[in-house]
Write a protein that holds these residues in place. Sequence first.
Motif, PDB file in Angstrom:
ATOM      1  N   THR A   9       0.734  -1.293  -0.078  1.00  0.00           N
ATOM      2  CA  THR A   9      -0.021  -0.024  -0.075  1.00  0.00           C
ATOM      3  C   THR A   9       1.009   1.159  -0.078  1.00  0.00           C
ATOM      4  OG1 THR A   9      -0.236   0.044   2.328  1.00  0.00           O
ATOM      5  CG2 THR A   9      -2.041  -1.094   1.163  1.00  0.00           C
ATOM      6  N   GLY A  10       2.053   1.113  -0.100  1.00  0.00           N
ATOM      7  CA  GLY A  10       3.117   2.351   0.096  1.00  0.00           C
ATOM      8  C   GLY A  10       4.446   1.907   0.376  1.00  0.00           C
ATOM      9  N   PRO A  11       5.310   3.053   0.366  1.00  0.00           N
ATOM     10  CA  PRO A  11       6.773   2.751   1.034  1.00  0.00           C
ATOM     11  C   PRO A  11       6.654   2.351   2.331  1.00  0.00           C
ATOM     12  CG  PRO A  11       6.495   5.007   0.015  1.00  0.00           C
ATOM     13  CD  PRO A  11       4.910   4.361  -0.026  1.00  0.00           C
ATOM     14  N   GLN A  12       7.669   1.408   2.757  1.00  0.00           N
ATOM     15  CA  GLN A  12       7.598   1.116   4.184  1.00  0.00           C
ATOM     16  C   GLN A  12       8.706   2.291   4.845  1.00  0.00           C
ATOM     17  OE1 GLN A  12      10.195  -2.424   5.136  1.00  0.00           O
ATOM     18  NE2 GLN A  12       8.670  -3.209   6.272  1.00  0.00           N
ATOM     19  N   THR A  13       8.037   3.111   5.348  1.00  0.00           N
ATOM     20  CA  THR A  13       8.647   4.303   6.054  1.00  0.00           C
ATOM     21  C   THR A  13       8.219   4.273   7.563  1.00  0.00           C
ATOM     22  OG1 THR A  13       6.808   5.733   5.652  1.00  0.00           O
ATOM     23  CG2 THR A  13       8.742   5.784   4.067  1.00  0.00           C
ATOM     24  N   PRO A  14       8.878   4.895   8.604  1.00  0.00           N
ATOM     25  CA  PRO A  14       8.458   4.889   9.632  1.00  0.00           C
ATOM     26  C   PRO A  14       6.799   5.287   9.948  1.00  0.00           C
ATOM     27  CG  PRO A  14      10.484   5.775   9.703  1.00  0.00           C
ATOM     28  CD  PRO A  14      10.178   5.378   8.244  1.00  0.00           C
ATOM     29  N   GLU A  15       6.582   6.383   9.368  1.00  0.00           N
ATOM     30  CA  GLU A  15       5.314   7.093   9.395  1.00  0.00           C
ATOM     31  C   GLU A  15       4.368   5.802   8.795  1.00  0.00           C
ATOM     32  OE1 GLU A  15       2.521  10.601   7.756  1.00  0.00           O
ATOM     33  OE2 GLU A  15       4.282  10.416   6.979  1.00  0.00           O
ATOM     34  N   HIS A  16       4.499   5.115   7.811  1.00  0.00           N
ATOM     35  CA  HIS A  16       3.639   4.040   7.334  1.00  0.00           C
ATOM     36  C   HIS A  16       3.508   2.921   8.429  1.00  0.00           C
ATOM     37  CE1 HIS A  16       1.905   1.323   4.418  1.00  0.00           C
ATOM     38  NE2 HIS A  16       2.578   0.155   4.844  1.00  0.00           N
ATOM     39  N   ILE A  17       4.416   2.592   9.033  1.00  0.00           N
ATOM     40  CA  ILE A  17       4.356   1.426   9.966  1.00  0.00           C
ATOM     41  C   ILE A  17       3.623   1.906  11.118  1.00  0.00           C
ATOM     42  CG2 ILE A  17       5.608   0.066  11.498  1.00  0.00           C
ATOM     43  CD1 ILE A  17       6.111  -1.031   8.449  1.00  0.00           C
ATOM     44  N   LEU A  18       3.839   3.057  11.577  1.00  0.00           N
ATOM     45  CA  LEU A  18       3.262   3.664  12.850  1.00  0.00           C
ATOM     46  C   LEU A  18       1.871   3.955  12.350  1.00  0.00           C
ATOM     47  CD1 LEU A  18       6.170   5.837  14.105  1.00  0.00           C
ATOM     48  CD2 LEU A  18       5.087   3.600  15.255  1.00  0.00           C
ATOM     49  N   GLN A  19       1.602   4.550  11.356  1.00  0.00           N
ATOM     50  CA  GLN A  19      -0.004   5.140  11.319  1.00  0.00           C
ATOM     51  C   GLN A  19      -0.926   4.300  10.271  1.00  0.00           C
ATOM     52  OE1 GLN A  19      -1.019   8.403  12.152  1.00  0.00           O
ATOM     53  NE2 GLN A  19       0.343   7.543  13.921  1.00  0.00           N
ATOM     54  N   THR A  20      -0.408   3.564   9.477  1.00  0.00           N
ATOM     55  CA  THR A  20      -1.335   2.953   8.286  1.00  0.00           C
ATOM     56  C   THR A  20      -1.133   1.754   7.870  1.00  0.00           C
ATOM     57  OG1 THR A  20      -0.153   3.725   6.372  1.00  0.00           O
ATOM     58  CG2 THR A  20      -1.856   5.351   7.534  1.00  0.00           C
ATOM     59  N   CYS A  21       0.240   1.162   8.083  1.00  0.00           N
ATOM     60  CA  CYS A  21       0.300  -0.379   7.583  1.00  0.00           C
ATOM     61  C   CYS A  21      -1.003  -1.203   8.237  1.00  0.00           C
ATOM     62  CB  CYS A  21       1.569  -0.808   7.873  1.00  0.00           C
ATOM     63  SG  CYS A  21       2.058  -2.383   7.156  1.00  0.00           S
ATOM     64  N   PRO A  22      -1.487  -1.928   7.023  1.00  0.00           N
ATOM     65  CA  PRO A  22      -2.431  -2.919   7.605  1.00  0.00           C
ATOM     66  C   PRO A  22      -2.078  -4.160   8.316  1.00  0.00           C
ATOM     67  CG  PRO A  22      -2.426  -2.622   5.121  1.00  0.00           C
ATOM     68  CD  PRO A  22      -1.490  -1.857   5.617  1.00  0.00           C
ATOM     69  N   LEU A  23      -0.652  -4.637   7.693  1.00  0.00           N
ATOM     70  CA  LEU A  23       0.010  -5.635   8.515  1.00  0.00           C
ATOM     71  C   LEU A  23      -0.167  -5.623  10.012  1.00  0.00           C
ATOM     72  CD1 LEU A  23       2.391  -6.373   5.833  1.00  0.00           C
ATOM     73  CD2 LEU A  23       0.489  -7.528   6.022  1.00  0.00           C
ATOM     74  N   HIS A  24       0.097  -4.397  10.407  1.00  0.00           N
ATOM     75  CA  HIS A  24       0.366  -4.108  11.741  1.00  0.00           C
ATOM     76  C   HIS A  24      -0.904  -3.558  12.551  1.00  0.00           C
ATOM     77  CE1 HIS A  24       4.133  -5.455  10.886  1.00  0.00           C
ATOM     78  NE2 HIS A  24       4.490  -4.264   9.991  1.00  0.00           N
ATOM     79  N   GLN A  25      -1.968  -3.605  11.911  1.00  0.00           N
ATOM     80  CA  GLN A  25      -3.539  -2.837  12.678  1.00  0.00           C
ATOM     81  C   GLN A  25      -3.638  -3.292  13.806  1.00  0.00           C
ATOM     82  OE1 GLN A  25      -4.821  -0.048  11.578  1.00  0.00           O
ATOM     83  NE2 GLN A  25      -5.790  -0.377  13.491  1.00  0.00           N
ATOM     84  N   GLU A  26      -3.578  -4.755  14.100  1.00  0.00           N
ATOM     85  CA  GLU A  26      -3.750  -5.312  15.377  1.00  0.00           C
ATOM     86  C   GLU A  26      -2.952  -4.888  16.488  1.00  0.00           C
ATOM     87  OE1 GLU A  26      -4.334  -9.607  17.332  1.00  0.00           O
ATOM     88  OE2 GLU A  26      -4.437  -9.675  15.255  1.00  0.00           O
ATOM     89  N   ALA A  27      -1.732  -4.809  16.218  1.00  0.00           N
ATOM     90  CA  ALA A  27      -0.798  -4.394  17.087  1.00  0.00           C
ATOM     91  C   ALA A  27      -0.764  -2.748  17.245  1.00  0.00           C
ATOM     92  CB  ALA A  27       1.033  -4.793  16.873  1.00  0.00           C
ATOM     93  N   ARG A  28      -1.114  -2.107  16.293  1.00  0.00           N
ATOM     94  CA  ARG A  28      -1.466  -0.654  16.621  1.00  0.00           C
ATOM     95  C   ARG A  28      -2.620  -0.381  17.642  1.00  0.00           C
ATOM     96  NH1 ARG A  28      -2.323   0.288  11.499  1.00  0.00           N
ATOM     97  NH2 ARG A  28       0.063  -0.103  10.970  1.00  0.00           N
ATOM     98  N   THR A  29      -3.591  -1.232  17.019  1.00  0.00           N
ATOM     99  CA  THR A  29      -4.640  -1.092  18.023  1.00  0.00           C
ATOM    100  C   THR A  29      -4.593  -1.429  19.431  1.00  0.00           C
ATOM    101  OG1 THR A  29      -6.331  -1.336  16.178  1.00  0.00           O
ATOM    102  CG2 THR A  29      -7.194  -1.607  18.405  1.00  0.00           C
ATOM    103  N   ASP A  30      -3.595  -2.507  19.632  1.00  0.00           N
ATOM    104  CA  ASP A  30      -3.433  -3.052  20.916  1.00  0.00           C
ATOM    105  C   ASP A  30      -2.680  -1.868  21.686  1.00  0.00           C
ATOM    106  OD1 ASP A  30      -4.631  -5.436  20.608  1.00  0.00           O
ATOM    107  OD2 ASP A  30      -2.711  -6.521  20.316  1.00  0.00           O
ATOM    108  N   HIS A  31      -1.704  -1.131  21.023  1.00  0.00           N
ATOM    109  CA  HIS A  31      -1.089  -0.194  21.778  1.00  0.00           C
ATOM    110  C   HIS A  31      -1.645   1.242  21.669  1.00  0.00           C
ATOM    111  CE1 HIS A  31       2.026  -3.267  20.896  1.00  0.00           C
ATOM    112  NE2 HIS A  31       2.784  -2.704  21.799  1.00  0.00           N
ATOM    113  N   TRP A  32      -2.490   1.423  20.915  1.00  0.00           N
ATOM    114  CA  TRP A  32      -2.828   2.964  21.007  1.00  0.00           C
ATOM    115  C   TRP A  32      -4.596   2.524  20.677  1.00  0.00           C
ATOM    116  CZ3 TRP A  32       1.326   2.510  17.700  1.00  0.00           C
ATOM    117  CH2 TRP A  32       2.679   2.812  18.295  1.00  0.00           C
ATOM    118  N   PRO A  33      -5.272   2.080  21.747  1.00  0.00           N
ATOM    119  CA  PRO A  33      -6.553   1.725  21.459  1.00  0.00           C
ATOM    120  C   PRO A  33      -7.766   3.217  20.726  1.00  0.00           C
ATOM    121  CG  PRO A  33      -6.238   0.946  23.677  1.00  0.00           C
ATOM    122  CD  PRO A  33      -4.951   1.565  22.993  1.00  0.00           C
ATOM    123  N   GLN A  34      -7.316   4.345  21.275  1.00  0.00           N
ATOM    124  CA  GLN A  34      -7.855   5.487  20.725  1.00  0.00           C
ATOM    125  C   GLN A  34      -7.093   6.110  19.659  1.00  0.00           C
ATOM    126  OE1 GLN A  34      -8.037   4.863  24.607  1.00  0.00           O
ATOM    127  NE2 GLN A  34     -10.240   4.188  23.847  1.00  0.00           N
TER     128      GLN A  34
END
Length: 117
Positions: free
Chosen positions: A63-88
Amino acid sequence: MPGKRHYQTTWNAQHSLPSDDQMPNLQRHQQTILFRLRTGHCRLRAHMHRLGLSHTPNCPCETGPQTPEHILQTCPLHQEARTDHWPQGATLQEQLWGTKDSLIRTTSFIQATKLEV
């Protein structure tokens, strides 16, 4: 001719961290992760591609370049971990420059993704 101390003082003034930056209060491995994410000089594909060490800058999610912003904000591969760490949710600013707790969450998230940064 100005001495080393003059140059060090000038560099420090131009490149100082915000006075409320919590990164110095973290463990060394956490500081390393944050520094690499903040600067973009990391082992993610976008940077490795710039160095000629990856065949593509794109993330495996395609879905785009693998940058820090992509990983932290939008990468669908890490959505579950993102939600676990930042529920809101959290802004990139909070994730990289926030409170000590926010910075710890960011480093914990990166460790949960098993990405090498």
